[in-house]
Enzyme design. Structure first.
Site, PDB file in Angstrom:
ATOM      1  N   GLU A 170     -38.496   9.669 -16.159  1.00 41.25           N
ATOM      2  CA  GLU A 170     -37.617   8.651 -15.554  1.00 41.25           C
ATOM      3  C   GLU A 170     -36.227   8.688 -16.189  1.00 41.25           C
ATOM      4  O   GLU A 170     -35.216   8.540 -15.502  1.00 41.25           O
ATOM      5  CB  GLU A 170     -38.222   7.247 -15.715  1.00 41.25           C
ATOM      6  N   ARG A 174     -33.093   9.681 -13.741  1.00 42.11           N
ATOM      7  CA  ARG A 174     -32.151   8.597 -13.432  1.00 42.11           C
ATOM      8  C   ARG A 174     -30.890   8.681 -14.287  1.00 42.11           C
ATOM      9  O   ARG A 174     -29.773   8.601 -13.770  1.00 42.11           O
ATOM     10  CB  ARG A 174     -32.812   7.231 -13.635  1.00 42.11           C
ATOM     11  N   ASP A 303     -45.953  14.316  -6.314  1.00 38.72           N
ATOM     12  CA  ASP A 303     -44.914  14.581  -5.306  1.00 38.72           C
ATOM     13  C   ASP A 303     -43.821  15.576  -5.688  1.00 38.72           C
ATOM     14  O   ASP A 303     -43.657  16.633  -5.076  1.00 38.72           O
ATOM     15  CB  ASP A 303     -44.279  13.250  -4.859  1.00 38.72           C
ATOM     16  N   GLU A 478     -37.971   7.255   0.448  1.00 37.45           N
ATOM     17  CA  GLU A 478     -38.444   8.564   0.922  1.00 37.45           C
ATOM     18  C   GLU A 478     -38.275   8.802   2.424  1.00 37.45           C
ATOM     19  O   GLU A 478     -37.923   9.910   2.848  1.00 37.45           O
ATOM     20  CB  GLU A 478     -39.903   8.791   0.510  1.00 37.45           C
ATOM     21  N   THR A 565     -34.427  14.414  -7.680  1.00 37.42           N
ATOM     22  CA  THR A 565     -35.424  13.564  -7.028  1.00 37.42           C
ATOM     23  C   THR A 565     -34.995  12.105  -7.012  1.00 37.42           C
ATOM     24  O   THR A 565     -35.605  11.275  -6.330  1.00 37.42           O
ATOM     25  CB  THR A 565     -36.802  13.735  -7.698  1.00 37.42           C
TER      26      THR A 565
HETATM   27  C1  DMJ Z   1     -37.705   7.723  -7.436  1.00 41.23           C
HETATM   28  O1  DMJ Z   1     -37.555   7.336  -8.743  1.00 41.23           O
HETATM   29  C2  DMJ Z   1     -37.818   9.210  -7.327  1.00 41.23           C
HETATM   30  O2  DMJ Z   1     -37.574   9.587  -6.019  1.00 41.23           O
HETATM   31  C3  DMJ Z   1     -39.143   9.739  -7.768  1.00 41.23           C
HETATM   32  O3  DMJ Z   1     -39.274  11.119  -7.610  1.00 41.23           O
HETATM   33  C4  DMJ Z   1     -40.236   9.073  -6.992  1.00 41.23           C
HETATM   34  N1  DMJ Z   1     -40.094   7.679  -6.844  1.00 41.23           N
HETATM   35  C5  DMJ Z   1     -38.859   7.000  -6.824  1.00 41.23           C
HETATM   36  C6  DMJ Z   1     -38.471   6.403  -5.493  1.00 41.23           C
HETATM   37  O4  DMJ Z   1     -39.489   5.997  -4.703  1.00 41.23           O
END
Ligand code: DMJ
Length: 582
Positions: A170, A174, A303, A478, A565
């Site tokens: 995370e 982020r 994912d 998503e 992501t």
């Molecule tokens: C985000 O922090 C990122 O996209 C992560 O890969 C998956 N979940 C959240 C958003 O849903």
């Protein structure tokens, strides 16, 4: 012969014939009467059509596309100009979210819009989770004043000297991702790279494990990797394999190969640990470097492993073939084992496999017809993969033509289009918002028909009981992420309509009048009940993808950027060091 399932494109006049026509109109000399010109055009067109029928590849050579892929309408001209009114409505929503956070909780990691408070991830203080996650969206939206205030906070207040355990993945996606994108988009403001370099260096100790797989947590002040005791010290597959875009770009910018090598080693370990069909269980053991017997899924903890296989290939301008191979294998595995259809509606979804030990000790796999909202990233990802990894030509048309894609590319495109349709179908709720988890009906599933709809349902949801966790909408991005990619790759305005419908549902049900947006506890209950939390990905992802959906398509083109992501755009580059493994 038309391939089954593909629609016939309306015949377009070949470019050369158009040229002749206008040439003829410009200089219609009396020695060459109009009727002969017309006759010649008719003959050329007839000949062309005949040749197209008997020898399809000729049409490719002539540059005249023959057939559209399904999911693409044929009777419109793609428009890529901005829809200014909708784009500005998204900017207004961003300001509504940001200003509330800034007033109530500036600098805190997380925001709670109902109680007007902020909170931090650890007691040691914040690491700019919300501020840094939002900065590049401000730059993209042209919010100069907000950006300057956020930049000042980063320069003056952001500190990683925090004696607490932060999630490696995370923090990377982020904060490190946010700093790197801000560095690029701000025109290389050094403050962002300095902070990114400091953070990357502090995270490095997580890779000091027997296998090279990272530990789940990092104590940023002590610079010590920490195993996640809640998960028996195992790390999620998605967490281990979704730090690469960020560390690789950091290596490229700083010329420090270590960042690259650590990230790449993880991928080599994952490749060596290979499970059949390119699929991956959701837990890894950092000691042995092997997968643990655990579910296989494209939802939580799985994912972005698949997402980053493609994106690593794209990040370095399609030069690292190992990622393309891993991606292609995984997509075939997904099609062979996880792509399923709902019972009555035939909606395409991505199922999960759960390990079950037989009495003899062997592991078998039980299929669960459950799809996390998180899986909805895959629709757009498959379409992007189809036009890159699955392309026969360097620059695939918008929308793509059948002859431009490999068989796998065609398959992935179709699945991507259908999966987006399914994700939209899961928005068919009282609020128009999709739940966290949808279950699909299977033959003999024992589900009570009077309670569950015939196509998909929210498990445990009953009118007389508290809503289950699955019924939430927590401002996830998503589906709009996939819709944005689909729009950029097709130009089909239907995707803007779908994105607008989701945006309006968010506005109606998640917007807090006093400021900010909140998660809702049950997508099937109106008026909604709120959960007092505004996830940082609302401003970094959901609103950014919506903005880009309505923006001019020259903004952050998909062939020049990869989005990490967390939707932080990082530029495509050619590596300056030796890369790759086999
Ligand atoms: C985000 O922090 C990122 O996209 C992560 O890969 C998956 N979940 C959240 C958003 O849903």
């Amino acid at each position: 012969m038309e391939e089954p399932g593909f629609r016939q494109r309306k015949k377009a006049a070949p470019g050369s014939a158009n040229g002749h026509e206008s040439g003829g109109e410009a200089k219609p000399g009396p020695a060459f009467p109009k009727v002969y010109v017309l006759l010649a055009v008719v003959v050329v067109l007839a000949l062309y059509n005949f040749l197209t029928l008997v020898k399809n590849p000729l049409s490719q050579f002539l540059g005249a596309p023959t057939r559209h892929l399904p999911g693409v309408r044929t009777n419109y001209v793609p428009t890529f100009t901005a829809d200014e009114a909708k784009r500005e409505a998204v900017v207004e929503a961003f300001k509504h979210a940001w200003h509330a956070y800034e007033k109530d909780a500036m600098g805190d990691d997380e925001y709670h819009p109902i109680s007007h408070t902020g909170s931090n991830l650890t007691e040691a203080g914040g690491i700019g989770y919300t501020v840094v996650d939002s900065i590049d969206t401000m730059i993209i939206m042209g919010l100069e004043e907000e950006y300057q205030r956020a930049r000042t906070w980063v320069a003056d207040k952001l500190s990683f000297e925090r004696d607490g355990n932060f999630n490696t993945f995370e923090t990377t996606i982020r904060v490190l991702g946010g700093l790197l994108a801000a560095y690029h988009l701000s025109g290389q403001d050094p403050v962002f790279l300095e902070k990114a370099h400091e953070l990357g260096s502090r995270i490095l100790p997580v890779f000091e494990t027997e296998s090279g797989l990272p530990l789940s947590l990092i104590n940023l002040a002590l610079r010590e990797g920490v195993p996640d005791s809640d998960a028996n010290g195992y790390i999620s597959t998605a967490e281990a394999s979704t730090i690469q875009l960020e560390f690789r770009y950091l290596a490229y910018l700083t010329d420090e190969d270590t960042f690259w090598e650590k990230a790449e080693t993880v991928m080599a370990v994952l490749k060596a640990a290979a499970m059949p069909h390119g699929l991956a269980s959701i837990f890894l053991d950092p000691k042995s470097g092997r997968f643990r017997a655990s579910p296989i899924r494209l939802g939580s903890r799985g994912d972005s492993y698949y997402e980053y296989l493609l994106k690593q290939y794209l990040q370095t301008d399609q030069t690292e073939l190992v990622y393309r191979e891993m991606y292609d294998t995984a997509m075939t595995g997904i099609h062979d084992h996880l792509v399923k259809r709902g019972l009555s509606s035939q909606l395409l979804y991505i199922a999960e496999l759960n390990p079950e030990q037989s009495q003899g000790g062997n592991i078998g796999w039980r299929l669960t017809p459950k799809q996390d909202h998180l899986v909805c990233f895959l629709g757009g990802s498959l379409m992007l993969g189809a036009t890159t990894s699955g392309a026969l030509v360097d620059n695939v048309s918008i929308p793509p033509q059948i002859d431009e894609l490999t068989d796998q590319g065609k398959r992935d495109w179709l699945t991507g289009v259908e999966l987006i349709d399914t994700c939209m179908a899961t928005h068919d709720t009282q609020t128009g918002l999709a739940p966290e988890i949808a279950h699909f009906r299977m033959a003999g599933d024992g589900v009570d028909d009077s309670v569950a709809p015939a196509d998909w349902y929210i498990k445990g949801a009953r009118p007389d009981a508290p809503p289950p966790f699955d019924a939430r909408y927590i401002l996830r991005p998503e589906t709009v992420e996939s819709i944005f990619i689909a729009f950029r790759l097709t130009g089909d305005p239907k995707y803007r309509d779908l994105g607008w419908a989701i945006f309006q549902a968010i506005e109606k049900h998640c917007r807090i009048p006093t400021g900010g947006y909140a998660s809702v506890i049950n997508v099937d209950q109106v008026p909604v009940e709120y959960d007092d939390k505004m996830e940082t990905f609302l401003m970094s992802e959901t609103l950014k993808y919506l903005y880009l959906l309505f923006a001019d398509s020259s903004v952050l083109p998909l062939n020049e950027y990869v989005f990490n992501t967390e939707a932080h755009p990082l530029p495509v580059f050619k590596p300056t060091m030796r890369t790759g493994f086999s």
